[in-house]
Design an enzyme around this catalytic site. Structure first.
Site, PDB file in Angstrom:
ATOM      1  N   ASN A  89      11.283 -31.153 -44.032  1.00  0.00           N
ATOM      2  CA  ASN A  89      12.686 -30.810 -43.792  1.00  0.00           C
ATOM      3  C   ASN A  89      12.842 -30.551 -42.298  1.00  0.00           C
ATOM      4  O   ASN A  89      12.452 -29.503 -41.803  1.00  0.00           O
ATOM      5  CB  ASN A  89      13.045 -29.554 -44.618  1.00  0.00           C
ATOM      6  N   TRP A  90      13.414 -31.525 -41.619  1.00  0.00           N
ATOM      7  CA  TRP A  90      13.480 -31.428 -40.153  1.00  0.00           C
ATOM      8  C   TRP A  90      14.613 -30.540 -39.657  1.00  0.00           C
ATOM      9  O   TRP A  90      14.776 -30.354 -38.450  1.00  0.00           O
ATOM     10  CB  TRP A  90      13.619 -32.824 -39.546  1.00  0.00           C
ATOM     11  N   LYS A  91      15.455 -30.089 -40.556  1.00  0.00           N
ATOM     12  CA  LYS A  91      16.595 -29.232 -40.179  1.00  0.00           C
ATOM     13  C   LYS A  91      17.360 -29.876 -39.002  1.00  0.00           C
ATOM     14  O   LYS A  91      17.553 -31.087 -39.017  1.00  0.00           O
ATOM     15  CB  LYS A  91      16.109 -27.816 -39.854  1.00  0.00           C
ATOM     16  N   HIS A 107      19.542 -25.225 -50.059  1.00  0.00           N
ATOM     17  CA  HIS A 107      18.608 -24.579 -49.130  1.00  0.00           C
ATOM     18  C   HIS A 107      19.159 -23.194 -48.757  1.00  0.00           C
ATOM     19  O   HIS A 107      20.367 -23.021 -48.629  1.00  0.00           O
ATOM     20  CB  HIS A 107      18.425 -25.441 -47.884  1.00  0.00           C
ATOM     21  N   GLU A 128      11.274 -21.209 -52.577  1.00  0.00           N
ATOM     22  CA  GLU A 128      11.289 -20.827 -51.163  1.00  0.00           C
ATOM     23  C   GLU A 128      11.839 -19.412 -51.038  1.00  0.00           C
ATOM     24  O   GLU A 128      13.067 -19.222 -50.968  1.00  0.00           O
ATOM     25  CB  GLU A 128      12.188 -21.777 -50.363  1.00  0.00           C
ATOM     26  N   SER A 133       7.254 -21.323 -44.133  1.00  0.00           N
ATOM     27  CA  SER A 133       6.252 -21.109 -43.071  1.00  0.00           C
ATOM     28  C   SER A 133       4.911 -21.786 -43.330  1.00  0.00           C
ATOM     29  O   SER A 133       3.861 -21.290 -42.908  1.00  0.00           O
ATOM     30  CB  SER A 133       6.043 -19.612 -42.825  1.00  0.00           C
ATOM     31  N   GLY A 168       9.088 -27.110 -43.243  1.00  0.00           N
ATOM     32  CA  GLY A 168      10.123 -27.173 -42.214  1.00  0.00           C
ATOM     33  C   GLY A 168       9.516 -27.468 -40.851  1.00  0.00           C
ATOM     34  O   GLY A 168       9.092 -28.590 -40.564  1.00  0.00           O
ATOM     35  N   GLY A 169       9.430 -26.438 -40.008  1.00  0.00           N
ATOM     36  CA  GLY A 169       8.968 -26.586 -38.622  1.00  0.00           C
ATOM     37  C   GLY A 169       7.712 -27.427 -38.459  1.00  0.00           C
ATOM     38  O   GLY A 169       7.650 -28.308 -37.597  1.00  0.00           O
TER      39      GLY A 169
HETATM   40  P1  PGA Z   1       9.671 -23.577 -42.610  1.00  0.00           P
HETATM   41  O1  PGA Z   1      10.924 -24.169 -43.397  1.00  0.00           O
HETATM   42  O2  PGA Z   1       8.454 -24.324 -43.084  1.00  0.00           O
HETATM   43  O3  PGA Z   1       9.974 -23.832 -41.158  1.00  0.00           O
HETATM   44  O4  PGA Z   1       9.613 -22.132 -42.955  1.00  0.00           O
HETATM   45  C1  PGA Z   1      10.855 -24.446 -44.762  1.00  0.00           C
HETATM   46  C2  PGA Z   1      12.247 -24.716 -45.268  1.00  0.00           C
HETATM   47  O5  PGA Z   1      13.164 -24.020 -44.817  1.00  0.00           O
HETATM   48  O6  PGA Z   1      12.479 -25.625 -46.067  1.00  0.00           O
END
Ligand code: PGA
Length: 259
Positions: A11-13, A95, A167, A218, A239-240
């Protein structure tokens, strides 16, 4: 027991620039021509068609980060599933950033889930408690209500095509380079088990057994192994760390070599 295919979602946001999105996608696709899991990248909408060209022939498929629940209409700024269904096979719905920042309710999330399924796209439904809910001892009840509200109106036959992502809101990283605390692998396994149990109650154990449930929050190359080795955990929503190709490839490798 059903063998569920592992699922690894990036998930690249809104983290990457246009050019970096293309570069990261190309790098990942180049290095995973053969994969035993489903690898899904969820970039921002404008880069989607170009990335689709770049990842052709690899094991990477595409997803989007949201869709609108209606087919079309006067909804400024929104994107319908019809606009992406030829490119995307998955869509993230509900999300926590959409729930907390844009006030998205589980009623809307249920409608989006249904819309995605009707359009032949897998919904990745995010559920999870806030820190306050956890501290108040309400995590299980919150997740149970979230999952029920999404699944209740769906035909039982559709349940195997739904993906859930557990999540916990407090575990989601606040930015690309910072991480938040994580639940223990055992806690994740319990929630994943709970989600599958509710799906079995709403539909049937046979359908729930086919439904994939992943963890997100995370996740890094260092922590992924402990989560994915827990029973019932079918993959990760990252995500990140998914915007850093080297790290994402290591995460994929860790998951594929586990179990
Ligand atoms: P994160 O994001 O791995 O950066 O915590 C996960 C998500 O929000 O889907």
């Amino acid at each position: 027991m059903t063998e569920r295919k592992r699922l690894i979602i990036g998930n690249w946001k809104m983290y990457l620039s246009f050019d970096d999105s293309l570069k990261v996608a190309e790098h990942i696709a180049e290095h995973i021509s053969k994969s035993t899991s489903d690898i899904v990248l969820c970039p921002s909408f404008p880069v989607l068609p170009l990335i689709a060209e770049r990842v052709q022939g690899s094991s990477v498929v595409l997803g989007v980060q949201d869709i609108h629940e209606e087919e079309h209409g006067a909804y400024t700024g929104e994107t319908s599933v019809a606009l992406v269904r030829h490119i995307a096979r998955y869509v993230i719905v509900g999300h926590s950033e959409r729930r907390t920042v844009y006030g998205e309710t589980y009623d809307r999330i249920a409608k989006k889930t249904s819309r995605a399924l009707k359009s032949g796209i897998h919904p990745i439904v995010c559920v999870g408690e806030t820190a306050k809910e956890r501290d108040g001892g309400n995590a299980i009840e919150v997740v149970r209500n979230n999952v029920r509200s999404v699944l209740q109106g769906l035909p039982a036959l559709d349940i195997p095509r739904v993906v859930f992502a557990y999540e916990p809101v407090w575990a989601i990283a606040p930015s690309r380079d910072k991480k938040a605390p994580q639940p223990s692998p055992h806690e994740v396994a319990e929630m994943v088990g709970l989600i599958r149990k509710i799906a079995a109650q709403v539909s049937s154990p046979q359908y729930a057994e086919k439904m994939r449930v992943v963890y997100g929050g995370s996740v890094t190359a260092k922590t992924v192994g402990s989560f994915v080795s827990e029973p019932g955990v079918d993959g990760m929503l990252v995500g990140g760390s998914s915007t850093k190709p080297g790290e994402f490839l290591t995460i994929i490798k860790e998951i594929e070599t586990c179990r």
